[in-house]
Design a protein around this motif. Structure first.
Motif, PDB file in Angstrom:
ATOM      1  N   PHE A 214       3.835  10.256  -7.951  1.00  0.00           N
ATOM      2  CA  PHE A 214       4.894  10.056  -8.671  1.00  0.00           C
ATOM      3  C   PHE A 214       3.946  10.381  -9.977  1.00  0.00           C
ATOM      4  O   PHE A 214       4.151  11.344 -10.532  1.00  0.00           O
ATOM      5  CB  PHE A 214       5.162   8.837  -8.975  1.00  0.00           C
ATOM      6  N   VAL A 215       2.913   9.438 -10.628  1.00  0.00           N
ATOM      7  CA  VAL A 215       1.961   9.686 -10.928  1.00  0.00           C
ATOM      8  C   VAL A 215       1.133  11.110 -11.440  1.00  0.00           C
ATOM      9  O   VAL A 215       0.979  11.867 -12.355  1.00  0.00           O
ATOM     10  CB  VAL A 215       1.107   8.500 -11.353  1.00  0.00           C
TER      11      VAL A 215
ATOM     12  N   LEU B  83       0.565  -1.151  -0.468  1.00  0.00           N
ATOM     13  CA  LEU B  83       0.111  -0.021   0.364  1.00  0.00           C
ATOM     14  C   LEU B  83       1.099   1.208  -0.054  1.00  0.00           C
ATOM     15  O   LEU B  83       0.786   1.880  -0.425  1.00  0.00           O
ATOM     16  CB  LEU B  83      -0.866   0.142   1.135  1.00  0.00           C
ATOM     17  N   ASN B  84       2.123   0.966   0.352  1.00  0.00           N
ATOM     18  CA  ASN B  84       2.751   2.411   1.015  1.00  0.00           C
ATOM     19  C   ASN B  84       3.487   2.425  -0.752  1.00  0.00           C
ATOM     20  O   ASN B  84       3.539   3.734  -1.645  1.00  0.00           O
ATOM     21  CB  ASN B  84       3.879   2.214   1.947  1.00  0.00           C
ATOM     22  N   GLN B  85       3.804   1.758  -1.462  1.00  0.00           N
ATOM     23  CA  GLN B  85       4.020   1.549  -2.931  1.00  0.00           C
ATOM     24  C   GLN B  85       3.842   2.096  -3.059  1.00  0.00           C
ATOM     25  O   GLN B  85       3.514   3.171  -4.585  1.00  0.00           O
ATOM     26  CB  GLN B  85       4.610   0.489  -2.982  1.00  0.00           C
ATOM     27  N   ILE B  86       1.841   2.171  -3.661  1.00  0.00           N
ATOM     28  CA  ILE B  86       0.884   2.220  -4.313  1.00  0.00           C
ATOM     29  C   ILE B  86       0.949   3.814  -4.715  1.00  0.00           C
ATOM     30  O   ILE B  86       0.716   4.597  -4.901  1.00  0.00           O
ATOM     31  CB  ILE B  86      -0.009   1.372  -4.149  1.00  0.00           C
ATOM     32  N   GLU B  87       0.980   3.895  -2.514  1.00  0.00           N
ATOM     33  CA  GLU B  87       0.743   5.539  -2.993  1.00  0.00           C
ATOM     34  C   GLU B  87       1.991   6.126  -2.968  1.00  0.00           C
ATOM     35  O   GLU B  87       1.642   7.713  -3.945  1.00  0.00           O
ATOM     36  CB  GLU B  87       0.956   5.465  -0.786  1.00  0.00           C
ATOM     37  N   GLN B  88       3.373   5.892  -3.048  1.00  0.00           N
ATOM     38  CA  GLN B  88       4.203   6.372  -3.943  1.00  0.00           C
ATOM     39  C   GLN B  88       4.056   6.565  -5.664  1.00  0.00           C
ATOM     40  O   GLN B  88       4.494   7.138  -6.095  1.00  0.00           O
ATOM     41  CB  GLN B  88       5.646   5.640  -3.797  1.00  0.00           C
ATOM     42  N   PHE B  89       3.816   5.411  -6.088  1.00  0.00           N
ATOM     43  CA  PHE B  89       3.527   5.480  -8.076  1.00  0.00           C
ATOM     44  C   PHE B  89       1.835   6.330  -8.063  1.00  0.00           C
ATOM     45  O   PHE B  89       2.432   7.129  -8.262  1.00  0.00           O
ATOM     46  CB  PHE B  89       3.262   3.965  -7.360  1.00  0.00           C
ATOM     47  N   GLU B  90       1.313   6.428  -7.232  1.00  0.00           N
ATOM     48  CA  GLU B  90       0.365   7.265  -7.759  1.00  0.00           C
ATOM     49  C   GLU B  90       1.016   9.096  -7.018  1.00  0.00           C
ATOM     50  O   GLU B  90      -0.164   9.744  -8.314  1.00  0.00           O
ATOM     51  CB  GLU B  90      -1.083   7.000  -6.320  1.00  0.00           C
TER      52      GLU B  90
ATOM     53  N   ASP C  75       2.313  13.843  -9.556  1.00  0.00           N
ATOM     54  CA  ASP C  75       3.541  15.239  -9.962  1.00  0.00           C
ATOM     55  C   ASP C  75       3.364  14.855 -12.005  1.00  0.00           C
ATOM     56  O   ASP C  75       4.022  16.052 -12.555  1.00  0.00           O
ATOM     57  CB  ASP C  75       4.290  15.006  -8.963  1.00  0.00           C
ATOM     58  N   GLU C  76       3.962  14.017 -12.510  1.00  0.00           N
ATOM     59  CA  GLU C  76       4.555  13.917 -13.729  1.00  0.00           C
ATOM     60  C   GLU C  76       3.441  14.119 -14.317  1.00  0.00           C
ATOM     61  O   GLU C  76       3.784  14.329 -15.250  1.00  0.00           O
ATOM     62  CB  GLU C  76       5.258  12.167 -13.685  1.00  0.00           C
ATOM     63  N   ALA C  77       1.889  13.153 -14.086  1.00  0.00           N
ATOM     64  CA  ALA C  77       1.074  13.645 -15.184  1.00  0.00           C
ATOM     65  C   ALA C  77       1.117  15.638 -15.146  1.00  0.00           C
ATOM     66  O   ALA C  77       0.689  16.481 -16.302  1.00  0.00           O
ATOM     67  CB  ALA C  77      -0.294  13.333 -14.980  1.00  0.00           C
ATOM     68  N   GLU C  78       0.543  16.087 -13.677  1.00  0.00           N
ATOM     69  CA  GLU C  78       0.935  17.704 -13.942  1.00  0.00           C
ATOM     70  C   GLU C  78       1.812  18.284 -14.694  1.00  0.00           C
ATOM     71  O   GLU C  78       1.267  18.706 -15.455  1.00  0.00           O
ATOM     72  CB  GLU C  78       1.059  17.992 -12.595  1.00  0.00           C
ATOM     73  N   LYS C  79       3.249  18.211 -14.801  1.00  0.00           N
ATOM     74  CA  LYS C  79       4.648  18.577 -15.220  1.00  0.00           C
ATOM     75  C   LYS C  79       3.896  18.478 -16.775  1.00  0.00           C
ATOM     76  O   LYS C  79       4.410  19.013 -17.351  1.00  0.00           O
ATOM     77  CB  LYS C  79       5.530  17.660 -15.158  1.00  0.00           C
ATOM     78  N   TYR C  80       3.606  17.405 -17.586  1.00  0.00           N
ATOM     79  CA  TYR C  80       2.905  16.731 -18.616  1.00  0.00           C
ATOM     80  C   TYR C  80       2.556  17.476 -19.410  1.00  0.00           C
ATOM     81  O   TYR C  80       2.790  18.683 -20.163  1.00  0.00           O
ATOM     82  CB  TYR C  80       2.373  14.982 -19.006  1.00  0.00           C
ATOM     83  N   LEU C  81       1.625  17.713 -18.963  1.00  0.00           N
ATOM     84  CA  LEU C  81       0.072  18.844 -18.375  1.00  0.00           C
ATOM     85  C   LEU C  81       1.031  20.210 -19.247  1.00  0.00           C
ATOM     86  O   LEU C  81      -0.087  21.227 -19.899  1.00  0.00           O
ATOM     87  CB  LEU C  81      -1.388  18.064 -17.665  1.00  0.00           C
ATOM     88  N   GLN C  82       1.572  20.321 -17.749  1.00  0.00           N
ATOM     89  CA  GLN C  82       2.348  22.363 -18.013  1.00  0.00           C
ATOM     90  C   GLN C  82       2.886  22.051 -19.385  1.00  0.00           C
ATOM     91  O   GLN C  82       3.473  23.173 -20.149  1.00  0.00           O
ATOM     92  CB  GLN C  82       2.775  22.388 -16.570  1.00  0.00           C
TER      93      GLN C  82
END
Length: 95
Positions: free
Chosen positions: A81-82, A72-79, A84-91
């Motif tokens: 990451f996704v 669950l901790n790893q899933i939270e870290q992945f979420e 943050d990266e999606a936000e950067k990509y969209l910007q």
């Protein structure tokens, strides 16, 4: 679906009581109980000993709890990451 089942499993294990866990998860006790039963049926091994006073983890359940918390901790870290990266990509995509 697996994430939700793991969250439910961890919550029941920490509360040692399905009714208390159900309140914490904002769901009906019967629904949570059915979900835990379905998880145990799926893995074909009991996770909890059930008594009138609540539940305790089986030896197998204790081993699963440690791994479930890590996962669950790893899933939270992945979420995170996704997100943050999606936000950067969209910007960077906006002209």
């Amino acid at each position: 679906m697996l994430k939700r089942q793991l969250e439910q499993f961890v919550c029941v294990a920490k509360n040692r009581n399905i009714s208390k866990a159900a309140k914490e998860l904002y769901m009906a006790q019967q629904t949570l109980s059915q979900s835990i039963n379905a998880l145990e049926a799926e893995i074909e091994v009991p996770l909890f000993h059930r008594t009138r006073h609540g539940v305790t983890l089986t030896d197998f359940g204790r081993k699963c709890l440690l791994r479930a918390e890590l996962l669950l901790n790893q899933i939270e870290q992945f979420e995170d990451f996704v997100h943050d990266e999606a936000e950067k990509y969209l910007q960077n995509s906006v002209i």
